[in-house]
Design a protein around this motif. Structure first.
Motif, short mmCIF file in Angstrom:
data_model
loop_
_atom_site.label_atom_id
_atom_site.label_comp_id
_atom_site.label_asym_id
_atom_site.label_seq_id
_atom_site.Cartn_x
_atom_site.Cartn_y
_atom_site.Cartn_z
N GLY A 31 11.53 36.11 -4.26
CA GLY A 31 12.69 36.36 -3.40
C GLY A 31 13.98 35.91 -4.06
N ARG A 32 13.94 34.75 -4.67
CA ARG A 32 15.12 34.23 -5.36
C ARG A 32 15.45 35.08 -6.58
NH1 ARG A 32 12.39 29.98 -3.10
NH2 ARG A 32 13.64 28.39 -2.05
N THR A 33 14.41 35.54 -7.25
CA THR A 33 14.61 36.39 -8.43
C THR A 33 15.29 37.70 -8.03
OG1 THR A 33 12.67 35.44 -9.52
CG2 THR A 33 13.41 37.60 -10.30
N ARG A 34 14.79 38.30 -6.96
CA ARG A 34 15.40 39.55 -6.48
C ARG A 34 16.85 39.33 -6.06
NH1 ARG A 34 10.17 40.09 -4.59
NH2 ARG A 34 10.69 39.14 -2.59
N TYR A 35 17.12 38.21 -5.39
CA TYR A 35 18.48 37.92 -4.94
C TYR A 35 19.43 37.73 -6.13
CZ TYR A 35 22.43 35.39 -2.89
OH TYR A 35 23.68 34.98 -2.52
N ALA A 36 19.00 37.00 -7.14
CA ALA A 36 19.84 36.80 -8.32
C ALA A 36 20.15 38.13 -9.00
CB ALA A 36 19.15 35.86 -9.30
N ALA A 37 19.16 38.99 -9.09
CA ALA A 37 19.39 40.31 -9.70
C ALA A 37 20.29 41.16 -8.81
CB ALA A 37 18.05 41.01 -9.94
#
Length: 86
Positions: A31-37
């Protein structure tokens, strides 16, 4: 010559961020990875603030699909089309 190198680097970064925004659901920290991207695409003007907000809300919810929420809220239609989510 430097302009071409900068363009290639920028294209490579966009390709990497595209892979990250499509990180599979349920993976730890996904989830954090998707948000950063998503933030990357927002800063480039390729995503609305409303769409980014959904990614922010889902950042701590690794198994939650932000695309479903974006669709349900009726925001980010261009983003959904680009990412191939119907």
């Amino acid at each position: 010559m430097a302009d071409e190198a900068d363009k290639q680097q920028e294209d490579g970064e966009a390709a990497e961020q595209w892979e990250l925004v499509n990180t599979p659901l349920g993976e730890k920290w996904s989830g954090r990875t998707r948000y950063a991207a998503a933030m990357f695409f927002y800063k480039r003007g390729e995503m609305s603030a409303e769409t980014l907000e959904v990614y922010r809300i889902c950042a701590r919810l690794d198994s939650e699909n932000p695309l479903s929420i974006i669709r349900d809220r009726g925001v980010g239609k261009d983003w959904l089309k680009r990412i191939g989510f119907e």
